[in-house]
Design a protein around this motif. Structure first.
Motif, PDB file in Angstrom:
ATOM      1  N   SER A  14       0.953  -1.266   0.028  1.00 50.70           N
ATOM      2  CA  SER A  14       0.068   0.032  -0.097  1.00 50.70           C
ATOM      3  C   SER A  14       0.876   1.258   0.087  1.00 50.70           C
ATOM      4  CB  SER A  14      -0.873  -0.032   1.279  1.00 50.70           C
ATOM      5  OG  SER A  14      -1.797  -1.262   1.219  1.00 50.70           O
ATOM      6  N   SER A 155      -6.776   0.178   6.513  1.00 47.65           N
ATOM      7  CA  SER A 155      -7.663  -0.884   7.086  1.00 47.65           C
ATOM      8  C   SER A 155      -7.352  -2.188   6.503  1.00 47.65           C
ATOM      9  CB  SER A 155      -9.080  -0.297   7.182  1.00 47.65           C
ATOM     10  OG  SER A 155      -9.150   0.917   7.900  1.00 47.65           O
ATOM     11  N   ALA A 156      -6.431  -2.586   5.726  1.00 49.70           N
ATOM     12  CA  ALA A 156      -6.182  -3.645   5.272  1.00 49.70           C
ATOM     13  C   ALA A 156      -4.817  -3.891   5.346  1.00 49.70           C
ATOM     14  CB  ALA A 156      -6.574  -3.443   3.573  1.00 49.70           C
ATOM     15  N   GLU A 161      -6.605  -5.659  -0.909  1.00 50.54           N
ATOM     16  CA  GLU A 161      -7.654  -5.778   0.100  1.00 50.54           C
ATOM     17  C   GLU A 161      -8.040  -4.283   0.424  1.00 50.54           C
ATOM     18  OE1 GLU A 161      -5.945  -7.681   3.569  1.00 50.54           O
ATOM     19  OE2 GLU A 161      -5.860  -9.607   2.548  1.00 50.54           O
ATOM     20  N   MET A 162      -7.369  -3.328   0.299  1.00 54.19           N
ATOM     21  CA  MET A 162      -7.773  -2.009   0.445  1.00 54.19           C
ATOM     22  C   MET A 162      -9.079  -1.590  -0.374  1.00 54.19           C
ATOM     23  SD  MET A 162      -5.349   1.263   0.269  1.00 54.19           S
ATOM     24  CE  MET A 162      -5.943   3.008   0.614  1.00 54.19           C
ATOM     25  N   SER A 163     -10.157  -1.226   0.380  1.00 52.93           N
ATOM     26  CA  SER A 163     -11.139  -0.749  -0.429  1.00 52.93           C
ATOM     27  C   SER A 163     -11.155   0.385  -1.258  1.00 52.93           C
ATOM     28  CB  SER A 163     -12.289  -0.378   0.937  1.00 52.93           C
ATOM     29  OG  SER A 163     -12.089   1.169   1.350  1.00 52.93           O
ATOM     30  N   GLU A 164     -12.078   0.489  -2.246  1.00 60.60           N
ATOM     31  CA  GLU A 164     -12.115   1.480  -3.297  1.00 60.60           C
ATOM     32  C   GLU A 164     -12.421   3.011  -2.446  1.00 60.60           C
ATOM     33  OE1 GLU A 164     -11.181   1.033  -6.379  1.00 60.60           O
ATOM     34  OE2 GLU A 164     -10.793  -0.747  -5.944  1.00 60.60           O
ATOM     35  N   LYS A 165     -13.037   2.748  -1.896  1.00 64.10           N
ATOM     36  CA  LYS A 165     -13.437   3.997  -0.917  1.00 64.10           C
ATOM     37  C   LYS A 165     -12.115   4.769  -0.373  1.00 64.10           C
ATOM     38  CE  LYS A 165     -16.321   6.406   2.533  1.00 64.10           C
ATOM     39  NZ  LYS A 165     -17.404   6.135   3.784  1.00 64.10           N
ATOM     40  N   LYS A 166     -11.402   3.678   0.332  1.00 68.44           N
ATOM     41  CA  LYS A 166     -10.174   4.188   0.822  1.00 68.44           C
ATOM     42  C   LYS A 166      -9.227   4.575  -0.074  1.00 68.44           C
ATOM     43  CE  LYS A 166     -10.379   3.377   5.547  1.00 68.44           C
ATOM     44  NZ  LYS A 166      -9.922   4.312   6.480  1.00 68.44           N
ATOM     45  N   LYS A 167      -9.087   4.010  -1.255  1.00 70.48           N
ATOM     46  CA  LYS A 167      -8.127   4.411  -2.547  1.00 70.48           C
ATOM     47  C   LYS A 167      -8.536   5.700  -3.068  1.00 70.48           C
ATOM     48  CE  LYS A 167      -7.059  -0.243  -3.880  1.00 70.48           C
ATOM     49  NZ  LYS A 167      -7.030  -1.520  -4.882  1.00 70.48           N
TER      50      LYS A 167
END
Length: 224
Positions: A14, A155-156, A161-167
């Motif tokens: 990440s 949060s991954a 595994e990182m959410s699209e919202k986080k990205k």
């Protein structure tokens, strides 16, 4: 715009991806970006040779030179590390140990005051703020004029595994920095705290002179 990137870990997780998210938004060509990994560096042996005799006395000098030269030539210095046990990676700390001779109390490079530094870290849970603060402190002691911190809680445990919202949130935050940097270039100077610290180091060199290499450096720069 020339950029030097120091990765605090070789795996491309990440932290790596968010760093490249920033790089992709900066107005520069790929050939203007130099990237380095510090996994191969030997541990500092604490010989103090770099301080007392000059950096060439370091037994690992040949590994450090290319990175140091790239930072000297760069307009922007990006240093990242995933957060391990609430701190930077051991590999990055090893790199900073080797660069101690560049601290203001030793031999700060005169070009650093005009540069922009960016500290980036990610964590699955906690600690990224602490990690970027540690990196920023190192940059500050090199007398880097402007420093940005980009800590991210992803949060991954992996980029996949990182959410699209986080990205998307990471893209917005890196985008803000990417827009700010071109405007800041050419107008960078250390803040009051750094200027005062530099003045104190100057007084120390005048009064102590414990390192011939340091004293010679300060005189050659015209600071004494």
């Amino acid at each position: 715009m020339k950029i030097a990137v120091i990765h605090g870990q070789q795996h491309q997780g990440s932290t790596y991806h968010i760093t490249h998210m920033l790089l992709e938004q900066l107005p520069c060509e790929k050939e203007d970006i130099q990237e380095f990994y510090v996994n191969h560096l030997e541990h500092c042996v604490g010989c103090v040779g770099c301080v007392m005799k000059g950096e060439q006395a370091c037994p690992h000098h040949s590994d450090i030179v290319p990175i140091a030269k790239a930072m000297e030539a760069a307009d922007v210095i990006v240093i990242n590390s995933p957060t391990y046990c609430l701190s930077m990676s051991g590999q990055l700390k090893t790199f900073f140990d080797h660069m101690c001779y560049r601290f203001m109390n030793h031999r700060p490079h005169p070009a650093m005051k005009d540069k922009i530094g960016i500290a980036i870290s990610t964590t699955a849970g906690a600690g990224a703020n602490n990690t970027t603060a540690q990196i920023a402190k190192q940059l500050s002691w090199w007398n880097v004029g402007k420093i940005y911190q980009l800590p991210f809680t992803v949060s991954a445990t992996s980029w996949e595994e990182m959410s699209e919202k986080k990205k998307e949130g990471a893209k917005k935050r890196t985008g803000k920095i990417a827009k700010a940097i071109p405007k800041k270039m050419g107008h960078v100077k250390p803040g009051v705290k750094q200027r005062f610290l530099f003045f104190m180091m100057k007084q120390m060199q005048k009064g102590m002179g414990y390192s011939p290499a340091d004293m010679d450096w300060w005189k050659r720069q015209g600071w004494l």
